[in-house]
Write a protein that holds these residues in place. Structure first.
Motif, PDB file in Angstrom:
ATOM      1  N   ASN A  25      40.363  36.405  46.805  1.00  0.00           N
ATOM      2  CA  ASN A  25      40.881  37.298  45.771  1.00  0.00           C
ATOM      3  C   ASN A  25      39.749  38.047  45.066  1.00  0.00           C
ATOM      4  N   ARG A  28      40.781  40.712  42.424  1.00  0.00           N
ATOM      5  CA  ARG A  28      41.275  40.115  41.173  1.00  0.00           C
ATOM      6  C   ARG A  28      40.107  39.716  40.279  1.00  0.00           C
ATOM      7  N   ASN A  31      38.590  42.892  38.802  1.00  0.00           N
ATOM      8  CA  ASN A  31      39.444  43.443  37.748  1.00  0.00           C
ATOM      9  C   ASN A  31      39.374  42.614  36.471  1.00  0.00           C
TER      10      ASN A  31
END
Length: 65
Positions: A25, A28, A31
């Motif tokens: 991920n 993610r 972010n």
């Protein structure tokens, strides 16, 4: 071109860390870091599960937490 040189010099003087992040991920994590005002530059995807990037010293300390 001159502005890019100034930015590179400024980052060198302030200090930065080159790190490698591995996982599934990655987007993610990036972010979440940006939402906490941690910014990366020279971000390279090495393969599907690995990226390498540069981050400032304060940003790196924030990432470790």
């Amino acid at each position: 071109m001159f502005n890019l040189l100034i930015v590179k010099l400024w980052n060198y003087l302030r200090g930065y860390v080159v790190f490698r992040l591995e996982g599934l991920n990655l987007e993610r994590v990036i972010n979440l870091a940006i939402s906490r005002d941690v910014y990366f530059w020279d971000l390279y995807r090495i393969d599907y599960t690995t990226i390498e990037a540069k981050v400032g010293i304060k940003g790196y300390k924030e990432l470790r937490n």
